[in-house]
Design a protein around this motif. Structure first.
Motif, PDB file in Angstrom:
ATOM      1  N   VAL A  38      37.654  45.174  35.302  1.00 39.28           N
ATOM      2  CA  VAL A  38      38.469  44.494  37.046  1.00 39.28           C
ATOM      3  C   VAL A  38      37.009  44.740  37.668  1.00 39.28           C
ATOM      4  O   VAL A  38      36.762  45.856  37.947  1.00 39.28           O
ATOM      5  N   ILE A  39      36.458  44.031  38.042  1.00 37.94           N
ATOM      6  CA  ILE A  39      35.368  43.548  39.113  1.00 37.94           C
ATOM      7  C   ILE A  39      35.360  43.281  40.656  1.00 37.94           C
ATOM      8  O   ILE A  39      36.460  41.987  40.401  1.00 37.94           O
ATOM      9  N   GLY A  40      35.149  43.836  41.354  1.00 40.39           N
ATOM     10  CA  GLY A  40      35.094  42.626  42.770  1.00 40.39           C
ATOM     11  C   GLY A  40      33.663  42.865  44.019  1.00 40.39           C
ATOM     12  O   GLY A  40      32.679  43.838  43.539  1.00 40.39           O
ATOM     13  N   HIS A  41      33.410  41.571  44.071  1.00 37.38           N
ATOM     14  CA  HIS A  41      32.763  41.586  44.843  1.00 37.38           C
ATOM     15  C   HIS A  41      32.734  42.469  46.336  1.00 37.38           C
ATOM     16  O   HIS A  41      32.993  41.861  47.408  1.00 37.38           O
ATOM     17  N   ASP A  42      32.348  43.718  46.367  1.00 34.27           N
ATOM     18  CA  ASP A  42      32.197  44.643  47.663  1.00 34.27           C
ATOM     19  C   ASP A  42      31.338  43.885  48.946  1.00 34.27           C
ATOM     20  O   ASP A  42      30.046  43.406  47.919  1.00 34.27           O
ATOM     21  N   LEU A  43      31.624  44.198  49.732  1.00 35.99           N
ATOM     22  CA  LEU A  43      30.328  44.434  50.362  1.00 35.99           C
ATOM     23  C   LEU A  43      30.589  45.725  51.654  1.00 35.99           C
ATOM     24  O   LEU A  43      31.327  45.813  52.113  1.00 35.99           O
TER      25      LEU A  43
END
Length: 646
Positions: free
Chosen positions: A99-104
Motif C-alpha cells: 500500500v503506497i500513496g503520494h501524500d501531500l
C-alpha cells in the motif's frame, strides 16, 4: 476454477499478518498504519503488530502488509513519488500486500484547519470500507461504525485511485483558540481532542486538495488601509450620504473597476509577487459596489438603480467580466500560464450575458442555492474551472434541515458540468440534526455515482436492527425540509429559495428572510411540539428494536440523534422568549424570567454535551452573537447585521 487467493489478516480472532513500515517512517505513515491496526482490533479483537523493515522478528515469514515507501516496495518498482499527487496504489497477491500513496503534507500542526492530503491513509481506509464495512458518520468514536468480524482477509487485487476532485472540503471552524470574549465550554486539551476528531472525520472522507489554483484569501482586503489616503480614486464611488470605508469596515471596500490606475496597481503587485501562475482577483465581501458613471457604463442591463448596486441587489456580472478580461489581458502578457481566481457571488454570481463573453482563463467559486441549475450551467459553458462553494450549511439554525434529494441532485449535476472541487462554508457542527447532509456531501465527494438510497443504507447500517426506522426518520425530516422551502440564497437578503413555509412565515411574522438570521428566528414557528412528536416517536421505535444488551453502541447512536432534538427544543424556546422580549416595549417580569430560565437551560445543555459533537457550542454561540440573536442576555435588543452581499 481455482479459488481466489487471499491475504489473511485475522483468523478466528487471532492476528495472522504483520504490518511493515519503512525505517524512519514519516510520522503520518506510522500513524496511518497504527490507525489501520487499531480499527482491525476494534473489529476482531486482534491487534496486528506494526514493525519497521529492519526490526522484523527473526524468522518471521507470515502474511505481511507493507505500508509506505518500504525497501521491499521499491524492489518491486513501487514508489510513492512515481504516482500522481494524491494518488494511491494497492497491490495484494497471496501472502503479501503493498500500500503506497503520494501524500501531500503541508503542515505538521495536527489541529490545522486545512487538511493535508493523506493518500496512504485513504488507501488503507479503502480496504477498511470495502472489506470490513467501516463508515465514518460523524466525528469521534461513537460516529465511527466498525462491524464485528472473527476472520478478515484481503483478496488479490491491483487497484489505483486518485480523488476525482482537486479540492474536497467542508470548512471546519478553528476550535482551538476562539475569540478572546467567546464562551468556552472545554479545556484546551478537550478542544484539541475535539478539533482533531473533526479533522480526522474530514480526512477519512478524503478531505484535501492537490492544486495551487485554489489559493485562499481576498486580495484587496487591505487595500483601503494601504491606499485609502493616497489613492482614494482606487475605490468605489458611493452615493451620498454614504462614504468610504463603507459601513466603517475597511475589509469590505470595493474597487472603482473602470479606473485604469487600479489595473496598473494590480499589475505592479503581481510583478512584485514574482508573476505567479495563479492570481486572486475576487472582490471583498459585503455591499458597497461602485456607482461611478464610468463603471456603471459596463453594466448589463444598464441603468440599474444606485441603491440596488450599492446593496448587492443588482446584476453586476457584466462589469466584473469586463474587469476580469482586462486584468487577464494585462497580466497574461507578463505570464502566459496565468489563471485568475475569483468568487462568482452575490450580485456578480449571474452567468455572463451573451454580449459580454468571458475571455479570461479562470477558476471560479460559485455560491448557488441548490435549485439554481441555470446559474451553474451558464458558468460551465464559459469553459472555466468551477468550484462549488455554497453557504448551505449556514441555514437551518440547528434544526434537522435535510433536503436530501435537492442537495444530491445539484451536486451530481455540478459533477457532470465542469465541477473540479467543492468548498462548503461553514460546517456548523449540528451533527445529530444535519449530520446526514454533511455525510451525504462527503460521500458524493468521493463517489458522485452513489445513489441517495445507498448512502442512506450506509448511514443507517450503524444503527443495527433499527436501521429501517432510522431511514424512515431521515426521510421524515427530508419531507419536512422540502415543505419548509428554506432560503439558502447568497447575499443575506436575496429572498426565499422556494415558495414554502419559510416564505409564508417570513411574510406573516415579519422575521428576516436571511438564511443566517431567519433560520434562527423561524424555529418557534416551524418546529412546534406537534412537528417534533412524530420524529421523537420514530426514535423511540428505533430504541425498542435494540433490546439485546450487546446493542449498547447502537442505542447510544439513537440517543445521539435524540439529543439533537432536545437541543433544538431548548434553542427554539430561548429564541421564542428572546424575540418576545425584543418585540415588547415594556416586557413583564415573568417574560424576563422565562427568558433567563430558558437561556440558562440552553447554556447548561450545551455545556453538558460539549465534548460529544452533539453541538459545537463555542462555534454556535459565536455565530449567534455575530447574527445578534437572543440566545444569551447580552444579545437582547440588538439589531441583526446587514449581511447583504456576504
Amino acid at each position: 476454477m481455482p479459488a481466489r487467493a487471499t491475504l489473511p489478516l485475522v483468523e478466528d480472532g487471532k492476528a495472522k499478518a504483520l504490518i511493515v513500515i519503512p525505517d524512519q517512517a514519516p510520522a503520518h505513515i506510522e500513524a496511518a498504519a497504527r490507525h489501520f491496526a487499531s480499527v482491525i482490533e476494534e473489529s476482531t479483537g486482534a491487534l496486528l503488530p506494526v514493525h519497521t523493515e529492519s526490526a522484523l522478528p527473526a524468522g518471521s515469514a507470515g502474511p505481511r502488509l507493507f505500508v509506505g515507501d518500504t525497501r521491499h516496495a521499491a524492489q518491486l518498482g513501487l514508489q510513492s513519488d512515481a504516482l500522481e499527487e494524491e494518488a494511491y496504489k494497492i497491490e495484494i497477491s497471496g501472502n503479501e500486500g503493498i500500500v503506497i500513496g503520494h501524500d501531500l503534507i503541508r503542515s505538521d500542526d495536527p489541529h490545522r484547519i486545512e487538511a493535508n492530503s493523506v493518500a496512504t491513509r485513504w488507501a488503507l481506509n479503502h480496504l477498511l470500507e470495502t472489506h470490513v464495512g467501516v463508515r465514518w458518520l460523524w466525528p469521534g468514536k461513537l460516529g465511527t461504525y466498525i462491524p464485528k468480524h472473527r476472520t478478515l482477509t484481503l483478496p488479490d487485487t491491483r487497484e489505483s485511485a486518485q480523488p476525482r476532485f482537486i479540492l474536497r472540503r467542508q470548512r471546519i471552524p478553528a476550535m482551538i483558540d476562539g475569540p478572546p470574549d467567546s464562551l468556552h465550554f472545554l479545556t484546551r486539551a478537550q478542544r484539541e481532542k475535539f478539533a482533531t476528531e473533526a479533522l480526522q472525520w474530514q480526512e477519512a472522507h478524503q478531505g484535501g486538495q492537490r492544486s495551487n489554483l485554489l489559493i485562499k484569501g481576498q486580495p484587496f482586503l487591505h487595500w483601503w488601509d494601504r491606499y485609502g489616503k493616497t489613492h482614494p480614486d482606487y475605490f468605489a464611488e458611493l452615493p451620498p450620504p454614504l462614504k468610504q470605508p463603507y459601513q466603517g469596515r475597511a475589509e469590505v471596500v470595493k474597487l472603482r473597476l473602470s479606473n485604469p490606475a487600479v489595473l496598473d496597481q494590480i499589475a505592479r503587485e503581481y510583478t512584485e509577487a514574482g508573476k505567479p501562475d495563479v492570481w486572486k482577483i475576487s472582490p471583498n465581501d459585503g455591499g458597497g459596489f461602485d456607482t461611478s458613471e464610468e463603471t456603471r457604463a459596463w453594466d448589463l442591463p444598464p441603468n440599474q438603480s444606485l441603491e440596488a448596486i450599492v446593496y448587492s441587489e443588482a446584476n453586476l456580472t457584466a462589469r466584473y467580466i469586463q474587469f476580469w478580461n482586462l486584468t487577464y489581458e494585462r497580466l497574461s502578457s507578463l505570464n502566459p500560464k496565468l489563471v485568475l481566481n475569483s468568487l462568482a457571488y452575490a450580485s456578480y454570481r449571474f452567468p455572463p450575458p451573451k454580449e459580454r463573453p468571458l475571455k479570461a482563463r479562470m477558476i471560479l467559486s460559485l455560491v448557488p442555492s441548490y435549485t439554481e441549475y441555470d446559474l451553474w450551467k451558464g458558468w460551465a459553458d464559459t469553459g472555466s474551472m468551477l468550484i462549488l462553494r455554497p453557504n448551505w450549511w449556514c441555514a437551518g439554525g440547528g434544526a434537522p434541515l435535510l433536503p436530501i434529494r435537492q442537495i444530491s441532485s445539484y451536486f451530481r449535476f455540478c459533477a457532470s458540468h465542469g465541477l473540479v472541487g467543492f468548498d462548503f462554508d461553514s460546517l456548523m457542527g449540528y451533527w445529530p440534526t444535519q449530520g446526514f447532509a454533511y455525510y451525504l456531501v462527503a460521500r458524493l465527494g468521493t463517489n458522485p455515482e452513489l445513489t441517495d438510497e445507498q448512502i442512506l443504507d450506509e448511514y443507517a447500517s450503524a444503527f443495527g436492527k433499527a436501521a429501517p426506522t432510522i431511514k424512515e426518520y431521515l426521510r421524515y425530516w427530508e419531507a419536512i425540509s422540502d415543505k419548509a422551502g428554506y432560503s439558502v440564497h447568497v447575499g443575506g437578503h436575496s429572498g426565499p429559495d422556494a415558495g414554502g413555509e419559510f416564505e409564508r412565515i417570513v411574510k406573516e411574522k415579519g422575521i428576516s428572510d436571511s438564511p443566517w438570521v431567519g433560520s434562527l428566528q423561524i424555529l418557534p414557528y416551524l418546529y412546534t411540539d406537534e412537528r417534533l412528536a412524530p420524529a421523537e416517536a420514530l426514535l423511540q421505535k428505533a430504541l425498542a428494536a435494540l433490546e439485546d444488551p450487546r446493542e449498547e453502541t447502537e442505542r447510544q447512536r439513537v440517543a445521539f440523534l435524540r439529543k439533537g432534538l432536545e437541543h433544538l427544543r431548548l434553542l427554539r424556546d430561548t429564541m421564542e422568549s428572546g424575540m418576545a422580549l425584543n418585540a415588547t416595549k415594556s416586557p413583564s417580569e415573568a417574560l424576563r424570567q422565562q427568558f433567563e430560565e430558558r437561556s440558562k437551560a440552553l447554556h447548561a445543555y450545551r455545556a453538558r454535551l460539549a465534548d460529544e459533537h452533539v453541538i459545537w457550542p463555542e462555534h454556535a454561540y459565536n455565530f449567534e452573537e455575530r447574527a445578534q440573536q437572543p440566545t444569551v442576555g447580552k444579545n437582547l435588543g440588538k439589531q441583526a447585521p446587514d449581511w447583504r452581499g456576504e
